[in-house]
Design a protein around this motif. Structure first.
Motif, short mmCIF file in Angstrom:
data_model
loop_
_atom_site.label_atom_id
_atom_site.label_comp_id
_atom_site.label_asym_id
_atom_site.label_seq_id
_atom_site.Cartn_x
_atom_site.Cartn_y
_atom_site.Cartn_z
N MET A 1 0.86 -1.20 0.00
CA MET A 1 0.00 0.00 0.00
C MET A 1 0.89 1.25 0.00
N THR A 2 0.66 2.19 -0.92
CA THR A 2 1.48 3.40 -1.05
C THR A 2 1.00 4.48 -0.10
N ALA A 3 1.92 5.04 0.67
CA ALA A 3 1.57 6.10 1.62
C ALA A 3 1.36 7.41 0.87
N THR A 4 0.40 8.17 1.34
CA THR A 4 0.12 9.47 0.76
C THR A 4 0.88 10.55 1.52
N VAL A 5 1.69 11.31 0.81
CA VAL A 5 2.45 12.38 1.45
C VAL A 5 1.65 13.67 1.38
N PRO A 6 1.31 14.27 2.54
CA PRO A 6 0.53 15.50 2.52
C PRO A 6 1.32 16.64 1.90
N VAL A 7 0.65 17.46 1.08
CA VAL A 7 1.27 18.61 0.43
C VAL A 7 0.67 19.89 1.02
N ALA A 8 1.52 20.76 1.48
CA ALA A 8 1.05 22.02 2.08
C ALA A 8 0.42 22.92 1.03
N THR A 9 -0.72 23.49 1.38
CA THR A 9 -1.35 24.46 0.49
C THR A 9 -0.68 25.82 0.68
N GLU A 10 -0.94 26.73 -0.24
CA GLU A 10 -0.32 28.05 -0.17
C GLU A 10 -0.67 28.74 1.13
N SER A 11 -1.91 28.56 1.62
CA SER A 11 -2.33 29.22 2.85
C SER A 11 -1.61 28.68 4.07
N GLU A 12 -1.04 27.48 3.96
CA GLU A 12 -0.33 26.87 5.09
C GLU A 12 1.16 27.18 5.09
N ILE A 13 1.65 27.76 4.01
CA ILE A 13 3.08 28.06 3.92
C ILE A 13 3.35 29.41 4.58
N PHE A 14 4.34 29.44 5.46
CA PHE A 14 4.67 30.65 6.21
C PHE A 14 5.83 31.36 5.55
N TYR A 15 5.61 32.63 5.22
CA TYR A 15 6.65 33.46 4.62
C TYR A 15 7.06 34.52 5.66
N PRO A 16 8.16 34.33 6.37
CA PRO A 16 8.56 35.28 7.43
C PRO A 16 8.80 36.68 6.88
N SER A 17 8.59 37.65 7.75
CA SER A 17 8.84 39.05 7.38
C SER A 17 10.11 39.59 8.04
N ALA A 18 10.73 38.79 8.90
CA ALA A 18 11.96 39.21 9.57
C ALA A 18 12.78 37.98 9.93
N ASP A 19 14.09 38.21 10.05
CA ASP A 19 14.97 37.10 10.43
C ASP A 19 15.87 37.45 11.60
N GLY A 20 15.64 38.62 12.21
CA GLY A 20 16.42 39.01 13.37
C GLY A 20 17.77 39.60 13.03
N GLU A 21 18.10 39.70 11.73
CA GLU A 21 19.38 40.26 11.33
C GLU A 21 19.32 41.79 11.32
N PRO A 22 20.46 42.46 11.55
CA PRO A 22 20.45 43.94 11.53
C PRO A 22 20.11 44.46 10.15
N VAL A 23 19.54 45.69 10.13
CA VAL A 23 19.07 46.25 8.87
C VAL A 23 20.22 46.69 7.96
N ALA A 24 21.35 47.08 8.51
CA ALA A 24 22.49 47.50 7.70
C ALA A 24 23.77 47.34 8.51
N GLU A 25 24.91 47.38 7.82
CA GLU A 25 26.18 47.11 8.48
C GLU A 25 26.67 48.25 9.37
N THR A 26 26.62 49.47 8.86
CA THR A 26 27.16 50.61 9.60
C THR A 26 26.18 51.77 9.55
N TYR A 27 26.51 52.81 10.32
CA TYR A 27 25.68 54.02 10.31
C TYR A 27 25.60 54.59 8.91
N ASP A 28 26.74 54.64 8.19
CA ASP A 28 26.75 55.20 6.84
C ASP A 28 25.82 54.43 5.90
N HIS A 29 25.83 53.10 6.01
CA HIS A 29 24.96 52.28 5.16
C HIS A 29 23.49 52.51 5.52
#
Length: 232
Positions: A1-29
């Protein structure tokens, strides 16, 4: 018997808006990045366009790890205003112009990976600005899409923006192609408004002084028996 692999729908996919990284390297940037935003926002006001800063650009539906965070991107023919992130397949438009505030530490990513990616996505113009002069011989370098390939921009003129770009210290200066007028940065705008207020106050003071002199002359005429209101 073949197992069915669930596929995530677009509404279930999470697209983060931040990653905790700084916005720029230096004050000048950071200053160059935010100043570019504050200059372009009012310039594009009233158009179907938006300017986004250091926000995730998702370019492959269903693959939230395929993303990039341009320092500044300008997108036309979309609803104005901010977004938490930008998904090309939802908005229906690829950014027309992208700016990266580059440094020695990011040069390979900016010059190789991002340049190739933006070229493949169809971003019309890609600009590299090196505010600290760490690796670019000329602090500002632009590329314009010709067919499917980027070519260097020789005259620092942005076709989509209809602006001429000029390096001014550690910032990019933007000048309108139609009038030659400079788009003022916040500090310059504040100074210009202050000068306008001072000029108006001086004009009002001169008008008041002139009116006072007129009244003094009328009073002198009356003391001589002449009615100034009957004079023509």
């Amino acid at each position: 018997m073949t197992a069915t692999v669930p596929v995530a729908t677009e509404s279930e996919i999470f697209y983060p808006s931040a990653d905790g990284e700084p916005v720029a390297e230096t004050y000048d940037h950071l200053y160059a990045l935010l100043t570019t935003l504050e200059v372009l926002k009012p310039y594009l006001a009233g158009r179907q366009a938006t300017v986004l800063v250091n926000q995730f650009l998702y370019y492959a539906q269903g693959f939230p790890k395929l993303r990039v965070a341009p320092d500044v991107m300008v997108i036309f023919d979309v609803t104005p205003g901010g977004r938490d992130n930008y998904k090309i397949w939802e908005e229906g438009q690829v950014p027309a112009v992208i700016f990266e505030m580059t440094s020695f530490g990011t040069k390979d990513n900016d010059q190789i990976f991002k340049k190739t990616l933006y070229e493949q996505l169809g971003v019309k113009e890609y600009w590299l600005f090196d505010p600290k002069g760490e690796w670019l011989e000329q602090p500002l370098r632009g590329y314009r899409l010709r067919g499917e390939t980027y070519e260097p921009i020789a005259d620092n003129h942005s076709e989509p923006l209809q602006l001429r770009l000029v390096v001014e210290g550690r910032l990019i200066g933007f000048y309108r192609e139609d009038t030659g007028e400079k788009l003022l940065i916040p500090d310059e705008l504040t100074a210009a408004l202050r000068q306008e207020v001072v000029a108006r106050q001086q004009a009002e003071a001169r008008a008041e002084q002139a009116q006072l002199q007129v009244e003094q002359l009328k009073e002198k005429l009356r003391s001589l028996g002449v009615d100034p209101d009957t004079l023509t």
